[in-house]
Motif scaffolding. Structure first.
Motif, PDB file in Angstrom:
ATOM      1  N   LEU A  52       0.817  -1.211   0.000  1.00 36.08           N
ATOM      2  CA  LEU A  52       0.000   0.000   0.000  1.00 36.08           C
ATOM      3  C   LEU A  52       0.850   1.260   0.000  1.00 36.08           C
ATOM      4  N   SER A  53       1.900   1.294   0.830  1.00 32.62           N
ATOM      5  CA  SER A  53       2.680   2.536   0.919  1.00 32.62           C
ATOM      6  C   SER A  53       4.185   2.329   1.034  1.00 32.62           C
TER       7      SER A  53
ATOM      8  N   ASP B 261      -2.359  -7.756   5.370  1.00 34.59           N
ATOM      9  CA  ASP B 261      -0.923  -7.600   5.608  1.00 34.59           C
ATOM     10  C   ASP B 261      -0.138  -8.843   5.232  1.00 34.59           C
ATOM     11  N   ALA B 262       1.109  -8.603   4.854  1.00 33.92           N
ATOM     12  CA  ALA B 262       2.095  -9.670   4.699  1.00 33.92           C
ATOM     13  C   ALA B 262       3.063  -9.543   5.865  1.00 33.92           C
ATOM     14  N   THR B 263       3.358 -10.658   6.496  1.00 32.40           N
ATOM     15  CA  THR B 263       4.371 -10.699   7.548  1.00 32.40           C
ATOM     16  C   THR B 263       5.669 -11.121   6.880  1.00 32.40           C
ATOM     17  N   VAL B 264       6.748 -10.404   7.171  1.00 33.34           N
ATOM     18  CA  VAL B 264       8.028 -10.719   6.536  1.00 33.34           C
ATOM     19  C   VAL B 264       8.996 -11.345   7.539  1.00 33.34           C
ATOM     20  N   ALA B 265       9.998 -11.998   6.993  1.00 38.88           N
ATOM     21  CA  ALA B 265      10.911 -12.814   7.795  1.00 38.88           C
ATOM     22  C   ALA B 265      12.056 -12.015   8.415  1.00 38.88           C
TER      23      ALA B 265
ATOM     24  N   PRO C  65      12.926  -9.245  11.806  1.00 38.72           N
ATOM     25  CA  PRO C  65      12.367  -8.609  12.998  1.00 38.72           C
ATOM     26  C   PRO C  65      12.365  -7.092  12.862  1.00 38.72           C
ATOM     27  N   ALA C  66      11.490  -6.458  13.601  1.00 32.66           N
ATOM     28  CA  ALA C  66      11.441  -4.997  13.658  1.00 32.66           C
ATOM     29  C   ALA C  66      11.569  -4.594  15.115  1.00 32.66           C
ATOM     30  N   GLY C  67      12.334  -3.579  15.368  1.00 33.63           N
ATOM     31  CA  GLY C  67      12.520  -3.138  16.737  1.00 33.63           C
ATOM     32  C   GLY C  67      12.073  -1.712  16.942  1.00 33.63           C
ATOM     33  N   SER C  68      11.664  -1.439  18.156  1.00 29.40           N
ATOM     34  CA  SER C  68      11.317  -0.081  18.543  1.00 29.40           C
ATOM     35  C   SER C  68      11.589   0.043  20.034  1.00 29.40           C
ATOM     36  N   GLY C  69      11.823   1.250  20.441  1.00 30.87           N
ATOM     37  CA  GLY C  69      12.144   1.415  21.846  1.00 30.87           C
ATOM     38  C   GLY C  69      11.553   2.670  22.445  1.00 30.87           C
ATOM     39  N   ASN C  70      11.560   2.702  23.764  1.00 32.58           N
ATOM     40  CA  ASN C  70      11.145   3.875  24.519  1.00 32.58           C
ATOM     41  C   ASN C  70      11.944   3.876  25.818  1.00 32.58           C
ATOM     42  N   THR C  71      11.553   4.688  26.768  1.00 31.28           N
ATOM     43  CA  THR C  71      12.317   4.789  28.019  1.00 31.28           C
ATOM     44  C   THR C  71      12.295   3.495  28.822  1.00 31.28           C
ATOM     45  N   SER C  72      11.313   2.618  28.560  1.00 30.32           N
ATOM     46  CA  SER C  72      11.231   1.347  29.281  1.00 30.32           C
ATOM     47  C   SER C  72      12.145   0.271  28.701  1.00 30.32           C
ATOM     48  N   GLY C  73      12.611   0.468  27.481  1.00 37.56           N
ATOM     49  CA  GLY C  73      13.493  -0.520  26.874  1.00 37.56           C
ATOM     50  C   GLY C  73      13.214  -0.717  25.403  1.00 37.56           C
ATOM     51  N   TRP C  74      13.766  -1.771  24.892  1.00 40.01           N
ATOM     52  CA  TRP C  74      13.697  -2.087  23.467  1.00 40.01           C
ATOM     53  C   TRP C  74      12.798  -3.300  23.266  1.00 40.01           C
ATOM     54  N   ASP C  75      11.964  -3.265  22.231  1.00 38.37           N
ATOM     55  CA  ASP C  75      11.057  -4.366  21.939  1.00 38.37           C
ATOM     56  C   ASP C  75      11.286  -4.807  20.501  1.00 38.37           C
ATOM     57  N   VAL C  76      11.409  -6.095  20.300  1.00 39.69           N
ATOM     58  CA  VAL C  76      11.570  -6.645  18.960  1.00 39.69           C
ATOM     59  C   VAL C  76      10.349  -7.504  18.660  1.00 39.69           C
ATOM     60  N   GLY C  77       9.755  -7.271  17.514  1.00 37.19           N
ATOM     61  CA  GLY C  77       8.575  -8.037  17.111  1.00 37.19           C
ATOM     62  C   GLY C  77       8.644  -8.357  15.633  1.00 37.19           C
ATOM     63  N   ILE C  78       7.568  -8.926  15.114  1.00 39.69           N
ATOM     64  CA  ILE C  78       7.526  -9.264  13.695  1.00 39.69           C
ATOM     65  C   ILE C  78       7.153  -8.031  12.881  1.00 39.69           C
ATOM     66  N   LEU C  79       7.551  -8.029  11.637  1.00 37.29           N
ATOM     67  CA  LEU C  79       7.328  -6.891  10.756  1.00 37.29           C
ATOM     68  C   LEU C  79       6.196  -7.195   9.780  1.00 37.29           C
ATOM     69  N   HIS C  80       5.235  -6.284   9.697  1.00 33.54           N
ATOM     70  CA  HIS C  80       4.098  -6.418   8.793  1.00 33.54           C
ATOM     71  C   HIS C  80       4.175  -5.327   7.736  1.00 33.54           C
ATOM     72  N   ARG C  81       3.735  -5.649   6.533  1.00 37.41           N
ATOM     73  CA  ARG C  81       3.596  -4.664   5.467  1.00 37.41           C
ATOM     74  C   ARG C  81       2.168  -4.755   4.950  1.00 37.41           C
ATOM     75  N   THR C  82       1.459  -3.633   4.946  1.00 41.12           N
ATOM     76  CA  THR C  82       0.082  -3.610   4.469  1.00 41.12           C
ATOM     77  C   THR C  82       0.079  -3.650   2.950  1.00 41.12           C
TER      78      THR C  82
ATOM     79  N   ILE D 161       3.140  -8.689  -8.387  1.00 37.00           N
ATOM     80  CA  ILE D 161       1.762  -8.978  -8.002  1.00 37.00           C
ATOM     81  C   ILE D 161       1.174  -7.701  -7.424  1.00 37.00           C
ATOM     82  N   GLU D 162       0.011  -7.327  -7.926  1.00 36.67           N
ATOM     83  CA  GLU D 162      -0.644  -6.119  -7.431  1.00 36.67           C
ATOM     84  C   GLU D 162      -2.010  -6.467  -6.850  1.00 36.67           C
ATOM     85  N   PRO D 163      -2.202  -6.221  -5.530  1.00 36.85           N
ATOM     86  CA  PRO D 163      -3.533  -6.418  -4.949  1.00 36.85           C
ATOM     87  C   PRO D 163      -4.471  -5.316  -5.433  1.00 36.85           C
ATOM     88  N   MET D 164      -5.699  -5.691  -5.774  1.00 42.30           N
ATOM     89  CA  MET D 164      -6.678  -4.730  -6.263  1.00 42.30           C
ATOM     90  C   MET D 164      -8.019  -5.012  -5.615  1.00 42.30           C
ATOM     91  N   ALA D 165      -8.688  -3.967  -5.162  1.00 41.91           N
ATOM     92  CA  ALA D 165     -10.003  -4.118  -4.534  1.00 41.91           C
ATOM     93  C   ALA D 165     -11.078  -4.010  -5.602  1.00 41.91           C
TER      94      ALA D 165
END
Length: 133
Positions: A11-12, A42-46, A48-65, A96-100
């Motif tokens: 999408l973007s 969404d497509a989940t890709v292989a 990891p994606a990370g983000s953090g704040n004052t509490s620490g760092w979090d790693v999770g799965i990455l999605h693309r809409t 491949i192009e998704p189309m509504a």
């Protein structure tokens, strides 16, 4: 690994290489006052994606809409998975192009068009027709 020359339009975020996809999901966005929820496919890709704040760092799965719709795209994950399986052949390359699509009753569905990097118009039409089944 196969599908390394097949790309999926997001999408973007541009293009996502199909061999990086490990999951396909649909979920609704939260309802916001004055704005109805939307469904995201969404497509989940292989990777990891990370983000953090004052509490620490979090790693999770990455999605693309890949696309968003006003109605739940119930069959979209299965249809895209079937198309990817059909395209998993040596020498296959393209996008491949998704189309509504809107259906008469106001509902919609997602279809997937494959455009080959070669000059194979017949192959494009064949994959587009197959994705409608």
């Amino acid at each position: 690994m196969g599908l390394n020359k097949v790309w999926i339009r997001t999408l973007s975020d541009g293009l996502l290489r199909a061999d990086q996809v490990i999951g396909l999901t649909a979920h609704a966005t939260p309802s916001i006052p004055g704005k109805s929820p939307r469904w995201l496919f969404d497509a989940t890709v292989a990777v990891p994606a990370g983000s953090g704040n004052t509490s620490g760092w979090d790693v999770g799965i990455l999605h693309r809409t890949l696309i968003q719709t006003p109605v739940e795209p119930v069959e979209a994950p299965d249809e895209l998975a079937r198309l990817l399986a059909r395209l998993d052949e040596p020498g296959t390359a393209g996008i491949i192009e998704p189309m509504a699509d809107r259906i008469a009753d106001g509902a919609g569905r997602i279809r997937f068009r494959f455009s080959s990097f070669g000059d194979s118009t017949a192959a494009e039409q064949e994959h587009e027709a197959a994705s409608r089944r």
